[in-house]
Design a protein around this motif. Structure first.
Motif, mmCIF file in Angstrom:
data_model
loop_
_atom_site.group_PDB
_atom_site.id
_atom_site.type_symbol
_atom_site.label_atom_id
_atom_site.label_comp_id
_atom_site.label_asym_id
_atom_site.label_seq_id
_atom_site.Cartn_x
_atom_site.Cartn_y
_atom_site.Cartn_z
ATOM 1 N N LEU A 40 -4.874 14.986 0.770
ATOM 2 C CA LEU A 40 -3.588 15.024 1.450
ATOM 3 C C LEU A 40 -2.722 16.143 0.869
ATOM 4 O O LEU A 40 -2.893 16.529 -0.290
ATOM 5 N N PRO A 41 -1.792 16.664 1.648
ATOM 6 C CA PRO A 41 -0.814 17.603 1.084
ATOM 7 C C PRO A 41 -0.086 16.955 -0.088
ATOM 8 O O PRO A 41 0.113 15.729 -0.123
ATOM 9 N N ASP A 42 0.310 17.770 -1.052
ATOM 10 C CA ASP A 42 0.889 17.234 -2.286
ATOM 11 C C ASP A 42 2.077 16.319 -2.024
ATOM 12 O O ASP A 42 2.201 15.249 -2.643
ATOM 13 N N ALA A 43 2.955 16.731 -1.122
ATOM 14 C CA ALA A 43 4.151 15.923 -0.849
ATOM 15 C C ALA A 43 3.776 14.564 -0.276
ATOM 16 O O ALA A 43 4.324 13.527 -0.678
ATOM 17 N N LEU A 44 2.823 14.555 0.664
ATOM 18 C CA LEU A 44 2.388 13.289 1.273
ATOM 19 C C LEU A 44 1.637 12.443 0.260
ATOM 20 O O LEU A 44 1.804 11.213 0.218
ATOM 21 N N ASN A 45 0.800 13.078 -0.561
ATOM 22 C CA ASN A 45 0.047 12.346 -1.571
ATOM 23 C C ASN A 45 0.990 11.647 -2.550
ATOM 24 O O ASN A 45 0.745 10.499 -2.951
ATOM 25 N N LYS A 46 2.074 12.313 -2.898
ATOM 26 C CA LYS A 46 3.048 11.711 -3.815
ATOM 27 C C LYS A 46 3.675 10.469 -3.197
ATOM 28 O O LYS A 46 3.856 9.450 -3.868
ATOM 29 N N LEU A 102 -1.370 -7.527 0.066
ATOM 30 C CA LEU A 102 -0.842 -6.293 -0.507
ATOM 31 C C LEU A 102 -1.677 -5.833 -1.696
ATOM 32 O O LEU A 102 -1.777 -4.632 -1.961
ATOM 33 N N LEU A 103 -2.288 -6.774 -2.403
ATOM 34 C CA LEU A 103 -3.193 -6.399 -3.485
ATOM 35 C C LEU A 103 -4.366 -5.581 -2.957
ATOM 36 O O LEU A 103 -4.684 -4.502 -3.474
ATOM 37 N N ARG A 104 -5.006 -6.077 -1.897
ATOM 38 C CA ARG A 104 -6.154 -5.365 -1.332
ATOM 39 C C ARG A 104 -5.744 -3.985 -0.813
ATOM 40 O O ARG A 104 -6.456 -2.999 -1.037
ATOM 41 N N ALA A 105 -4.596 -3.922 -0.153
ATOM 42 C CA ALA A 105 -4.112 -2.632 0.345
ATOM 43 C C ALA A 105 -3.829 -1.680 -0.806
ATOM 44 O O ALA A 105 -4.125 -0.473 -0.729
ATOM 45 N N GLY A 106 -3.272 -2.204 -1.891
ATOM 46 C CA GLY A 106 -2.983 -1.371 -3.050
ATOM 47 C C GLY A 106 -4.229 -0.827 -3.712
ATOM 48 O O GLY A 106 -4.265 0.336 -4.138
ATOM 49 N N ILE A 107 -5.266 -1.655 -3.796
ATOM 50 C CA ILE A 107 -6.536 -1.196 -4.381
ATOM 51 C C ILE A 107 -7.143 -0.100 -3.517
ATOM 52 O O ILE A 107 -7.680 0.900 -4.024
ATOM 53 N N ILE A 108 -7.074 -0.249 -2.209
ATOM 54 C CA ILE A 108 -7.612 0.773 -1.303
ATOM 55 C C ILE A 108 -6.888 2.101 -1.510
ATOM 56 O O ILE A 108 -7.508 3.155 -1.678
ATOM 57 N N LEU A 109 -5.559 2.069 -1.513
ATOM 58 C CA LEU A 109 -4.784 3.297 -1.682
ATOM 59 C C LEU A 109 -4.934 3.887 -3.081
ATOM 60 O O LEU A 109 -4.677 5.081 -3.278
ATOM 61 N N TYR A 110 -5.365 3.085 -4.022
ATOM 62 C CA TYR A 110 -5.593 3.576 -5.388
ATOM 63 C C TYR A 110 -6.625 4.705 -5.386
ATOM 64 O O TYR A 110 -6.642 5.553 -6.272
ATOM 65 N N GLY A 111 -7.480 4.710 -4.360
ATOM 66 C CA GLY A 111 -8.495 5.750 -4.252
ATOM 67 C C GLY A 111 -7.925 7.148 -4.113
ATOM 68 O O GLY A 111 -8.609 8.148 -4.409
ATOM 69 N N PHE A 112 -6.662 7.267 -3.670
ATOM 70 C CA PHE A 112 -6.041 8.578 -3.554
ATOM 71 C C PHE A 112 -5.715 9.195 -4.912
ATOM 72 O O PHE A 112 -5.293 10.347 -4.978
ATOM 73 N N ARG A 113 -5.918 8.448 -5.976
ATOM 74 C CA ARG A 113 -5.725 8.983 -7.319
ATOM 75 C C ARG A 113 -6.993 9.639 -7.853
ATOM 76 O O ARG A 113 -6.956 10.275 -8.910
ATOM 77 N N LEU A 114 -8.106 9.473 -7.150
ATOM 78 C CA LEU A 114 -9.414 9.848 -7.682
ATOM 79 C C LEU A 114 -10.142 10.810 -6.766
ATOM 80 O O LEU A 114 -9.975 10.777 -5.549
ATOM 81 N N LEU A 149 1.078 7.610 -3.205
ATOM 82 C CA LEU A 149 0.888 7.033 -4.537
ATOM 83 C C LEU A 149 2.090 6.169 -4.940
ATOM 84 O O LEU A 149 1.916 5.134 -5.598
ATOM 85 N N GLN A 150 3.282 6.582 -4.544
ATOM 86 C CA GLN A 150 4.466 5.760 -4.811
ATOM 87 C C GLN A 150 4.378 4.435 -4.060
ATOM 88 O O GLN A 150 4.679 3.367 -4.606
ATOM 89 N N ALA A 151 3.952 4.509 -2.793
ATOM 90 C CA ALA A 151 3.794 3.288 -1.993
ATOM 91 C C ALA A 151 2.717 2.391 -2.595
ATOM 92 O O ALA A 151 2.855 1.164 -2.625
ATOM 93 N N ASP A 152 1.645 3.002 -3.084
ATOM 94 C CA ASP A 152 0.558 2.238 -3.701
ATOM 95 C C ASP A 152 1.051 1.509 -4.948
ATOM 96 O O ASP A 152 0.782 0.318 -5.131
ATOM 97 N N THR A 153 1.769 2.227 -5.797
ATOM 98 C CA THR A 153 2.306 1.599 -7.003
ATOM 99 C C THR A 153 3.233 0.447 -6.645
ATOM 100 O O THR A 153 3.210 -0.610 -7.287
ATOM 101 N N PHE A 154 4.032 0.638 -5.594
ATOM 102 C CA PHE A 154 4.963 -0.409 -5.183
ATOM 103 C C PHE A 154 4.216 -1.648 -4.686
ATOM 104 O O PHE A 154 4.579 -2.784 -5.021
ATOM 105 N N MET A 155 3.150 -1.454 -3.895
ATOM 106 C CA MET A 155 2.380 -2.599 -3.397
ATOM 107 C C MET A 155 1.675 -3.333 -4.534
ATOM 108 O O MET A 155 1.664 -4.571 -4.566
ATOM 109 N N LEU A 156 1.109 -2.587 -5.471
ATOM 110 C CA LEU A 156 0.453 -3.227 -6.608
ATOM 111 C C LEU A 156 1.476 -3.960 -7.474
ATOM 112 O O LEU A 156 1.195 -5.043 -7.990
#
Length: 346
Positions: free
Chosen positions: A280-286, A77-89, A289-296
């Motif tokens: 991503l569309p704003d709603a999906l991006n949100k 889950l750490l690796r998955a979270g780091i990958i999804l972190y890219g959607f913040r940038l 990012l919530q899922a990413d924060t949860f995995m991290l």
């Protein structure tokens, strides 16, 4: 006998995931408290604190039935979270701070990490992995950088926790120190006026949440510039991991001397590229990012659950001393670098 053995094969994974998830949920809920937000304590920081509390009280009795899922949270889950972190940038973030911000970020990353190796390994005689983890957390993006560096180095849980502790301690101190420095910079006793204080904060404070908390205490413009500068610094995580995997030497080697390649770093870059050109569309991006924060947060919780305070005590004062030295460089050396490069490139 069959019904007794069946839970033993499935229950550890499910129970461990549920436990890590429960701690992560609690951390995210607490992370929404305004007082904690204003003091730079993110859900990730709260998650590891809660994990450590449980890990040194209740978890030892639960470990036989939860260990497998907790390990999965800490690694996969750490690796998955780091990958999804890219959607913040996005690469557009670079344009907002310009060449000056990028060069200052790179200068602070390289100098801080180099100082961590020189002081930590050569002078303080710390274990190399411990010093490099503290250097990663101080030079890039705090706890997230420490956690992303751990699978490359294959460091021990207590080394990771000690490194994150330095981020929490000195990053929290930065929240109160930088607004004070802003008021002092125009005074004769300080004698330094930086070209852009937002770039200074973004290029030198540990965590994104801590950057935001420190900069908001000054004004909105400083906060905007600081966060963008910090996000550009976060983007340097992927090339940093690739460089580390190639140059850190034997301690990152796998079986039969094979090099440990951080494939998730390539995926992280791919996500940043995707987010730059096909956001991503704003709603999906949100939601992502919530899922990413949860995995991290689950990964942080799992790390805390498997950390023993006795191991941190056994680490001694040297890790905190290294963290303090790096913090001093970020504050004083960062001001000098920002002043010199800001005037040269600005």
């Amino acid at each position: 006998m069959r019904t007794a053995s069946h839970p033993q094969t499935l229950h550890p994974a499910l129970a461990g995931l549920a436990l890590s998830g429960a701690v992560a949920w609690a951390a995210m809920s607490l992370g929404d408290i305004p007082w904690l937000q204003s003091h730079g304590f993110s859900a990730l920081t709260v998650a590891i604190v809660l994990g450590i509390l449980l890990g040194n009280t209740l978890y030892p009795r639960l470990a036989p039935s939860c260990g497998e899922g907790v390990k999965f949270s800490k690694q996969m889950l750490l690796r998955a979270g780091i990958i999804l972190y890219g959607f913040r940038l996005t690469f557009q973030d670079i344009a907002h701070v310009g060449v000056t911000g990028v060069v200052i970020d790179a200068a602070m990353l390289l100098s801080t990490f180099g100082l961590a190796w020189l002081v930590g390994v050569k002078l303080l005689k710390l274990e190399r992995d411990a010093a490099l983890l503290i250097g990663a957390g101080s030079s890039i993006c705090g706890a997230a950088a420490v956690m992303a560096t751990e699978p490359v180095l294959r460091a021990r849980a207590e080394q990771v926790t000690v490194a994150i502790s330095t981020v929490v301690i000195f990053g929290s101190l930065a929240i109160f120190l930088y607004p004070l420095l802003y008021t002092l910079q125009t005074e004769p006793a300080w004698g330094v006026r930086l070209p852009d204080f937002g770039i200074y904060i973004g290029s030198t404070v540990h965590e994104v949440a801590q950057v935001l908390a420190a900069a908001r205490s000054i004004d909105q413009h400083t906060a905007d510039v600081a966060v963008i500068t910090k996000m550009v610094r976060v983007m340097m995580l992927a090339p940093f991991l690739l460089m580390l995997s190639m140059r850190a030497g034997p301690s990152v080697a796998g079986e039969r001397g094979k090099l440990s390649v951080p494939w998730f770093a390539f995926a992280f870059i791919g996500v940043v590229v995707l987010n730059s050109f096909m956001p991503l569309p704003d709603a999906l991006n949100k939601i992502v990012l919530q899922a990413d924060t949860f995995m991290l947060a689950m990964a942080m919780a799992a790390l805390g659950l498997t950390t023993h305070l006795s191991a941190i005590r056994n680490a001694g004062i040297k890790p905190l001393l290294l963290g303090a030295i790096l913090f001093g460089w970020l504050v004083v050396g960062g001001a000098l670098v920002n002043g010199a490069l800001g005037r040269l490139l600005g």
